[in-house]
Design an enzyme around this catalytic site. Structure first.
Site, PDB file in Angstrom:
ATOM      1  N   HIS A  39      -1.883 -11.946   0.696  1.00 47.58           N
ATOM      2  CA  HIS A  39      -2.776 -11.276  -0.355  1.00 47.58           C
ATOM      3  C   HIS A  39      -3.515 -12.199  -1.033  1.00 47.58           C
ATOM      4  CE1 HIS A  39      -2.637  -6.125  -0.024  1.00 47.58           C
ATOM      5  NE2 HIS A  39      -3.377  -6.704  -0.725  1.00 47.58           N
ATOM      6  N   PHE A  43     -22.576  10.171  -3.195  1.00 50.47           N
ATOM      7  CA  PHE A  43     -21.912  10.633  -4.261  1.00 50.47           C
ATOM      8  C   PHE A  43     -23.261  10.286  -5.425  1.00 50.47           C
ATOM      9  CE2 PHE A  43     -18.662   7.952  -2.216  1.00 50.47           C
ATOM     10  CZ  PHE A  43     -17.522   8.510  -2.349  1.00 50.47           C
ATOM     11  N   SER A  50     -14.072  -3.248   2.069  1.00 56.19           N
ATOM     12  CA  SER A  50     -14.515  -1.846   0.963  1.00 56.19           C
ATOM     13  C   SER A  50     -16.394  -2.750   1.543  1.00 56.19           C
ATOM     14  CB  SER A  50     -14.247  -2.881  -0.583  1.00 56.19           C
ATOM     15  OG  SER A  50     -13.239  -2.509  -0.886  1.00 56.19           O
ATOM     16  N   PRO A  51     -16.708  -2.339   3.081  1.00 53.85           N
ATOM     17  CA  PRO A  51     -17.314  -2.899   3.189  1.00 53.85           C
ATOM     18  C   PRO A  51     -18.758  -1.490   3.241  1.00 53.85           C
ATOM     19  CG  PRO A  51     -16.359  -1.907   5.185  1.00 53.85           C
ATOM     20  CD  PRO A  51     -15.425  -2.129   4.067  1.00 53.85           C
ATOM     21  N   LEU A  52     -18.116  -0.759   2.529  1.00 55.47           N
ATOM     22  CA  LEU A  52     -18.684   0.248   1.790  1.00 55.47           C
ATOM     23  C   LEU A  52     -19.585   0.590   0.483  1.00 55.47           C
ATOM     24  CD1 LEU A  52     -18.133   3.193   5.376  1.00 55.47           C
ATOM     25  CD2 LEU A  52     -20.703   1.131   4.688  1.00 55.47           C
ATOM     26  N   TYR A  73       0.752  -0.894  -0.237  1.00 57.72           N
ATOM     27  CA  TYR A  73       0.131   0.325   0.376  1.00 57.72           C
ATOM     28  C   TYR A  73       1.124   1.039   0.147  1.00 57.72           C
ATOM     29  CZ  TYR A  73      -3.938  -2.718   1.351  1.00 57.72           C
ATOM     30  OH  TYR A  73      -4.745  -3.789   1.616  1.00 57.72           O
TER      31      TYR A  73
END
Length: 338
Positions: free
Chosen positions: A136, A225, A214-216, A60
């Site tokens: 990963h 958005f 990425s739970p949202l 990252y």
């Protein structure tokens, strides 16, 4: 103090906060990197809120410094290292020769590469061990038993305490777990990305936890958005510029989904993001979402989702609605380079 959850069981069990912090976005994938001092301030603020689980990875970073996120997390958590659980990952590197995100991935989970990674990551993190170490991505050129044997050796040596598999599938997970017990998987999961629910029976059977990244849906489920959103994302550094859920067509298509979470948010005196996180917390006691944010208000908002309770009837009603209403395509991840 935030509520706690347990990932894994027996010797593989790990106590963590019900919500963890995904730290990737401070350095990678969501536009220009955050100023270091500001990022350190925010990471420490999340601990004050109640987070004790912090997720990073050796990859990252940026083209200039591929490992900057681990360095950042290490600096931020140094004063409170004994009070937190640190996650890092091995097994991929990005091809930064390309001019825009998402960058192609190259996979390598050979024992030699794992050994090299597990020497570098703790140094950058300023620690003598990693609490939870994830493969990963699955490397098709390395057998799961070989990876699991290496993880068992690293646990015996005290270099890692627990291990897991990101983007896991059932067959690979079973073969790995039989060699060295797996504490958790880390897979994409949200109201817009439910395909890994097929793994739930296996996770129940084996006693393995699920970290939901990425739970949202990369922020889409906050409901903030509007059309034209993609134009605000820098394609050279921001993965969202290539994500289908942010297109104008998708924003129209997902009206009913946003209405659904907003309806429950009003009923619960919560926010759409909190309802989205509470939904997966209600699914299983071993699910732990790890949303990321670079706004202190959002970090506090996400933490408070652990206190939003959905009844079994409400959960069933939401699930029924998700099966019925239209939902656009959502970003499913970056494919490995051939």
């Amino acid at each position: 103090m935030m509520k706690m959850r347990t990932l894994g069981n027996g010797k593989a069990a790990l106590q963590v906060s019900a919500i963890g912090l995904g730290c990737m976005g401070f350095s990678h994938g969501y536009g220009a990197a955050t100023d270091e001092a500001q990022a350190i301030h925010l990471i420490r603020a999340t601990h004050e809120i109640g987070y004790i689980l912090f997720d990073t990875a050796e990859t990252y970073g940026t083209p200039e410094n591929p490992h900057v996120n681990e360095e950042l997390v290490g600096k931020a958590l140094a004063p409170i290292r004994d009070e937190v659980q640190i996650i890092s990952k091995f097994g991929i590197h990005f091809d930064y020769e390309h001019d825009k995100a998402p960058y192609p991935l190259h996979l390598d989970s050979s024992p030699e590469t794992i050994r090299k990674s597990v020497e570098g990551s703790p140094k950058r993190l300023g620690t003598d061990h990693i609490d939870l170490y994830f493969q990963h991505r699955i490397d098709p050129n390395v057998e799961p038993e070989t990876v699991a044997e290496t993880m068992g050796q690293l646990i015996a040596e005290g270099k890692i305490l627990h291990w897991g598999i990101s983007e896991a599938n059932e067959a690979y997970l079973r073969r790995s777990h039989a060699i060295c017990p797996v504490t958790a998987i880390e897979n994409r999961y949200s109201m817009m990305a439910c395909w890994h629910e097929a793994l739930f029976p296996t996770l129940d059977e084996l006693g393995i936890g699920f970290l939901a990244f990425s739970p949202l849906a990369n922020g889409f489920l906050t409901g903030t958005f509007k059309k034209g959103a993609k134009a605000s994302f820098d394609a050279s550094t921001d993965y969202r510029a290539a994500m289908p859920q942010f297109s104008d067509e998708a924003i129209d298509a997902n009206d009913q989904l946003i209405d659904l979470v907003e309806t429950y948010a009003k009923e619960k005196d919560a926010t759409p993001a909190q309802v989205s996180l509470a939904w997966m917390l209600a699914k299983k006691p071993w699910i732990v979402p790890i949303p990321g944010s670079r706004k202190k208000s959002r970090l506090a908002e996400n933490a408070a989702a652990a206190d939003v309770v959905l009844s079994s009837d409400e959960l069933a009603a939401i699930d029924n609605a998700l099966e019925r209403i239209p939902i656009s395509d959502v970003f499913g991840g970056t494919a490995a380079a051939k």
